[in-house]
Design a protein around this motif. Structure first.
Motif, PDB file in Angstrom:
ATOM      1  N   ALA A  77       0.811  -1.218   0.000  1.00  0.00           N
ATOM      2  CA  ALA A  77       0.000   0.000   0.000  1.00  0.00           C
ATOM      3  C   ALA A  77       0.850   1.276   0.000  1.00  0.00           C
ATOM      4  CB  ALA A  77      -0.937   0.001   1.212  1.00  0.00           C
ATOM      5  N   THR A  78       2.143   1.172   0.360  1.00  0.00           N
ATOM      6  CA  THR A  78       3.010   2.355   0.349  1.00  0.00           C
ATOM      7  C   THR A  78       4.117   2.243  -0.690  1.00  0.00           C
ATOM      8  OG1 THR A  78       4.437   1.471   2.108  1.00  0.00           O
ATOM      9  CG2 THR A  78       2.586   2.872   2.797  1.00  0.00           C
ATOM     10  N   ALA A  79       3.966   1.333  -1.642  1.00  0.00           N
ATOM     11  CA  ALA A  79       4.997   1.116  -2.658  1.00  0.00           C
ATOM     12  C   ALA A  79       5.219   2.343  -3.539  1.00  0.00           C
ATOM     13  CB  ALA A  79       4.648  -0.092  -3.518  1.00  0.00           C
ATOM     14  N   HIS A  80       4.248   3.236  -3.592  1.00  0.00           N
ATOM     15  CA  HIS A  80       4.348   4.444  -4.422  1.00  0.00           C
ATOM     16  C   HIS A  80       5.064   5.597  -3.713  1.00  0.00           C
ATOM     17  CE1 HIS A  80       0.941   5.136  -1.814  1.00  0.00           C
ATOM     18  NE2 HIS A  80       0.987   6.424  -2.123  1.00  0.00           N
ATOM     19  N   VAL A  81       5.512   5.356  -2.480  1.00  0.00           N
ATOM     20  CA  VAL A  81       6.136   6.397  -1.662  1.00  0.00           C
ATOM     21  C   VAL A  81       7.589   6.026  -1.383  1.00  0.00           C
ATOM     22  CG1 VAL A  81       6.038   7.641   0.546  1.00  0.00           C
ATOM     23  CG2 VAL A  81       3.913   6.849  -0.536  1.00  0.00           C
ATOM     24  N   ARG A  82       8.444   7.030  -1.366  1.00  0.00           N
ATOM     25  CA  ARG A  82       9.815   6.879  -0.876  1.00  0.00           C
ATOM     26  C   ARG A  82       9.980   7.837   0.285  1.00  0.00           C
ATOM     27  NH1 ARG A  82       9.042   3.343  -3.468  1.00  0.00           N
ATOM     28  NH2 ARG A  82      10.297   2.240  -5.003  1.00  0.00           N
ATOM     29  N   GLN A  83      10.855   7.460   1.216  1.00  0.00           N
ATOM     30  CA  GLN A  83      11.096   8.283   2.399  1.00  0.00           C
ATOM     31  C   GLN A  83      12.587   8.554   2.534  1.00  0.00           C
ATOM     32  OE1 GLN A  83      10.627   6.566   6.450  1.00  0.00           O
ATOM     33  NE2 GLN A  83       9.083   8.181   6.682  1.00  0.00           N
ATOM     34  N   ILE A  84      12.910   9.810   2.765  1.00  0.00           N
ATOM     35  CA  ILE A  84      14.291  10.167   3.055  1.00  0.00           C
ATOM     36  C   ILE A  84      14.537   9.773   4.505  1.00  0.00           C
ATOM     37  CG2 ILE A  84      15.915  12.084   3.327  1.00  0.00           C
ATOM     38  CD1 ILE A  84      14.308  13.462   1.033  1.00  0.00           C
ATOM     39  N   GLN A  85      15.524   8.914   4.703  1.00  0.00           N
ATOM     40  CA  GLN A  85      15.790   8.366   6.031  1.00  0.00           C
ATOM     41  C   GLN A  85      17.201   8.684   6.499  1.00  0.00           C
ATOM     42  OE1 GLN A  85      14.759   4.211   5.503  1.00  0.00           O
ATOM     43  NE2 GLN A  85      12.578   4.662   5.588  1.00  0.00           N
ATOM     44  N   GLY A  86      17.765   9.735   5.967  1.00  0.00           N
ATOM     45  CA  GLY A  86      19.089  10.183   6.394  1.00  0.00           C
ATOM     46  C   GLY A  86      19.721  11.063   5.337  1.00  0.00           C
ATOM     47  N   LEU A  87      20.385  12.103   5.798  1.00  0.00           N
ATOM     48  CA  LEU A  87      21.101  13.018   4.922  1.00  0.00           C
ATOM     49  C   LEU A  87      22.260  13.582   5.732  1.00  0.00           C
ATOM     50  CD1 LEU A  87      21.397  14.816   2.353  1.00  0.00           C
ATOM     51  CD2 LEU A  87      19.749  16.365   3.387  1.00  0.00           C
ATOM     52  N   VAL A 116       5.518   8.258  -6.614  1.00  0.00           N
ATOM     53  CA  VAL A 116       4.799   9.495  -6.939  1.00  0.00           C
ATOM     54  C   VAL A 116       4.783  10.460  -5.759  1.00  0.00           C
ATOM     55  CG1 VAL A 116       3.387   8.397  -8.713  1.00  0.00           C
ATOM     56  CG2 VAL A 116       2.534   8.514  -6.358  1.00  0.00           C
ATOM     57  N   ARG A 117       5.402  10.026  -4.658  1.00  0.00           N
ATOM     58  CA  ARG A 117       5.408  10.842  -3.443  1.00  0.00           C
ATOM     59  C   ARG A 117       6.681  10.560  -2.669  1.00  0.00           C
ATOM     60  NH1 ARG A 117       2.882  13.383   0.310  1.00  0.00           N
ATOM     61  NH2 ARG A 117       2.739  12.542   2.380  1.00  0.00           N
ATOM     62  N   ILE A 118       7.176  11.600  -1.973  1.00  0.00           N
ATOM     63  CA  ILE A 118       8.364  11.432  -1.132  1.00  0.00           C
ATOM     64  C   ILE A 118       8.115  12.155   0.188  1.00  0.00           C
ATOM     65  CG2 ILE A 118       9.591  13.425  -2.115  1.00  0.00           C
ATOM     66  CD1 ILE A 118      12.185  11.580  -1.902  1.00  0.00           C
ATOM     67  N   THR A 119       8.558  11.541   1.278  1.00  0.00           N
ATOM     68  CA  THR A 119       8.322  12.087   2.610  1.00  0.00           C
ATOM     69  C   THR A 119       9.610  12.078   3.423  1.00  0.00           C
ATOM     70  OG1 THR A 119       7.733   9.935   3.565  1.00  0.00           O
ATOM     71  CG2 THR A 119       5.933  11.231   2.608  1.00  0.00           C
ATOM     72  N   LEU A 120       9.561  12.733   4.563  1.00  0.00           N
ATOM     73  CA  LEU A 120      10.690  12.737   5.487  1.00  0.00           C
ATOM     74  C   LEU A 120      10.215  13.194   6.852  1.00  0.00           C
ATOM     75  CD1 LEU A 120      11.700  15.956   6.022  1.00  0.00           C
ATOM     76  CD2 LEU A 120      12.277  15.692   3.624  1.00  0.00           C
ATOM     77  N   ARG A 121      11.082  13.025   7.821  1.00  0.00           N
ATOM     78  CA  ARG A 121      10.859  13.531   9.177  1.00  0.00           C
ATOM     79  C   ARG A 121      12.067  14.382   9.526  1.00  0.00           C
ATOM     80  NH1 ARG A 121       8.371   8.406  12.419  1.00  0.00           N
ATOM     81  NH2 ARG A 121       7.922  10.017  13.937  1.00  0.00           N
TER      82      ARG A 121
END
Length: 167
Positions: A77-87, A116-121
């Motif tokens: 269900a979240t395969a269309h999202v990538r998350q930045i998990q470190g920089l 189609v979407r990218i997120t981060l914390r």
């Protein structure tokens, strides 16, 4: 002053030592949720942190930054999202556009992977990172007030994201 060209490439297993050293050197209370690393150090790569999840910024043969981008969960269900998990960017390369170059490369890679979407914390007190993300089209999508207790203070956890279908 002439700024060297920044090459972006995917990490390889042989980058582990250099990435671990960069990660330790870049540690800061501005962005860290874990205590400062102390020996014996954990491996940089493991079952959850694979070389292929990292894009590296390389200048004159030296790794000066990395960004980790991965699916936020193993769910279909979240395969269309990538998350930045470190920089992280080496102190010697800060202020030269390395973080922005990595961020744009990560978005390009995510698009190429079909996201189609990218997120981060990001920590609420990390104003420089929040400004960078906002300047690249990320919007605050949620705030977890006082979610983290760091160095004797409660810190907000800011959730940011953006569409990858609009540049």
């Amino acid at each position: 002053m002439i700024v060297p060209e920044t090459l972006i490439r995917t990490a390889a297993q042989e980058d582990e030592e250099a990435l671990a050293a960069l990660d330790r050197a870049a540690w800061s209370t501005l962005h860290a949720v874990l205590p400062a690393p102390t020996p014996p150090y954990e491996p940089f790569f493991d079952d959850r942190h694979l070389p292929e999840d990292y894009l590296l910024a390389v200048r004159e043969g030296v790794i000066v930054g990395y960004i980790r981008v991965a699916p936020p969960t193993p769910l279909a269900a979240t395969a269309h999202v990538r998350q930045i998990q470190g920089l992280a960017v080496a102190e010697s390369a800060r202020g030269c556009g390395v973080a922005r170059t990595l961020l744009r490369a990560a978005m390009d890679r995510a698009r190429a992977d079909g996201a189609v979407r990218i997120t981060l914390r990001v920590l609420g007190h990390n104003a420089p990172a929040r400004a960078l993300y906002a300047s690249e089209g990320f919007a605050v999508e949620g705030v977890l007030p006082g979610e983290l207790f760091l160095a004797g203070a409660y810190v907000d956890d800011i959730l940011m994201g953006r569409s990858l279908t609009v540049r």
